[in-house]
Design an enzyme around this catalytic site. Structure first.
Site, PDB file in Angstrom:
ATOM      1  CE  LYS A  77      -0.453  -0.311   5.007  1.00  0.00           C
ATOM      2  NZ  LYS A  77      -1.365  -0.638   6.120  1.00  0.00           N
TER       3      LYS A  77
ATOM      4  NE  ARG B 275      -7.390   1.154  12.049  1.00  0.00           N
ATOM      5  CZ  ARG B 275      -6.225   1.055  11.459  1.00  0.00           C
ATOM      6  NH1 ARG B 275      -5.377   2.086  11.471  1.00  0.00           N
ATOM      7  NH2 ARG B 275      -5.859  -0.039  10.837  1.00  0.00           N
TER       8      ARG B 275
ATOM      9  CE1 TYR C  22      11.993  31.837   5.730  1.00  0.00           C
ATOM     10  CE2 TYR C  22      12.419  29.493   5.331  1.00  0.00           C
ATOM     11  CZ  TYR C  22      12.113  30.762   4.859  1.00  0.00           C
ATOM     12  OH  TYR C  22      11.945  30.955   3.519  1.00  0.00           O
TER      13      TYR C  22
ATOM     14  CG  MET D 194       9.171  24.053   0.404  1.00  0.00           C
ATOM     15  SD  MET D 194       8.218  25.115  -0.678  1.00  0.00           S
ATOM     16  CE  MET D 194       6.985  25.764   0.418  1.00  0.00           C
TER      17      MET D 194
END
Ligand SMILES: *Cc1c(COP(=O)(O)O)cnc(C)c1O
Length: 366
Positions: A35, A130, A263, A311
């Site tokens: 998956k 679930r 940053y 990023m």
């Protein structure tokens, strides 16, 4: 030229890890779980390395169809089953095995005439809460599926909530066994963590038909540990990393004590420091939460991240890697730095890092 970042996928490692899973679970059939694009490794690449698996299991029907079109002839299992009548028709056309986890899915199965019988995996809830029918309903649900003429082989399945903790699956296993002991169907219980305890999870209840049982290893096939405890690292489990993410140093800055980096000016140089800027950021799938101190390898030597992951760039303190320069090779995780160690530093698990690797990162298959 593309940026220097690349994810190298090692098919020999994938095959090796499958061998480990199969030797732990001798006598059972193996679904190799692919998956999420084979946990980020590429579903077709993984399939080619998993030729010895008895089948492939995944969530995404479009990838199941791609696997069929690429020539995969053995079973394919849809782990969440079908989402619409279109899916049921595609499952019939492409000979897919299907999980049925709810009354709604079972009713839709019975209401959709298909060209051929489908093998179904009836999923029962043993505490995860679930997906799955309540385990007490095992007998009735199996009997109902048995009656429908579209049903091929039936397998009883559950998924453990806590198999990664010591003895964490024992309660769920006991409930499963109690409810299914005299039902003569194959079973599918074990994820990666439970494969390492197959001696006890094994064939399930006393009526278990071990030869037809299926295990479902996922994360271990990619060379990461299913366990949270550091004593059960991928290396200690004999697993080999299948994905190695590398990039290069693209700039070096020399800082004086008190100067800041990145940053938010979140990192302050404590001494005269050399800061390497590397071509990788959160848009490549590197976790932004990774704090200063998270390790990377620069020219094979460990060095700590310094300041915020941005990023497209990460800054690394290479003061103690004196030969580091523009063009130096950097490993973010892989064969020499366990993805689990990086994940742990970032407060997450290897599964998330592997599956988050971004589409813009080119894959190189070796
Ligand atoms: C993802 C998944 C697995 C594989 O789990 P790992 O922890 O990666 O081994 C097995 N079974 C089901 C139903 C799954 O969704």
């Amino acid at each position: 030229m593309p940026r220097p970042i690349v994810a190298t996928i090692d098919r020999a490692a994938l095959s090796h890890n499958l061998d480990v899973a199969r030797s732990l679970t001798t006598g059972a059939r193996t679904w190799a779980v692919v998956k999420a694009d084979a946990y980020g490794h590429g579903v077709l690449t993984a399939a080619s390395a998993f030729a010895d698996a008895d089948g492939l299991a995944l969530i995404e029907i479009e990838n199941a169809i791609r696997l069929r079109e690429s020539g995969w002839k053995k079973p394919i299992l849809l782990l969440e089953g079908c989402f619409s009548s279109l899916d049921w028709h595609a499952a019939g056309e492409h000979r897919l095995s299907v999980v049925i986890h709810s009354d709604e899915q079972l009713s839709e199965f019975e209401a959709t005439p298909l060209a051929r019988k489908l093998d179904v995996f009836l999923k029962f809830n043993t505490g995860m809460n679930r997906l799955g029918f309540r385990i007490e309903r095992a007998r009735d649900v199996a009997a109902r599926a048995e009656q429908y003429e579209g049903t091929g082989e039936i397998t009883l399945m559950t998924h453990f909530a806590c198999a990664d903790e010591p003895d964490g699956h024992l309660d769920a296993l006991a409930r499963f066994n109690a409810a299914t002991a005299d039902l003569r169907y194959a079973r599918s219980l074990a994820n990666s963590a439970a494969c390492f305890d197959f001696g006890r999870v094994g064939a399930g209840g006393s009526a278990g038909t071990a030869q037809q049982d299926w295990v479902r290893p996922g994360i271990m096939l990619y060379g990461a540990t299913p366990f949270s405890h550091a004593s059960r690292s991928a290396m200690s489990l004999q697993l080999k990393a299948a994905m190695t993410v590398t990039t290069e140093v693209i700039a070096i800055q020399s800082l004086q004590p008190g100067e800041r980096v990145g940053y938010g000016a979140a990192y302050t140089a404590k001494r005269n420091e050399r800061i390497a800027v590397i071509a990788c950021g959160y848009a490549d799938g590197y976790p932004r939460q990774a704090p200063s101190g998270t390790p990377v390898l620069v020219d094979g030597q460990r060095a700590p991240i310094a300041g915020r992951v941005s990023m497209d760039k990460i800054t690394v303190d290479v003061t103690d890697v004196p030969l580091a320069r523009v063009g130096s090779q950097v490993q973010l995780w892989g064969d020499r730095l366990a993805v689990d160690e990086v994940a742990n530093a970032a407060g997450t698990i290897g599964y998330e890092l592997l599956t988050a690797i971004a589409a813009r990162v080119p894959r190189r298959i070796v």
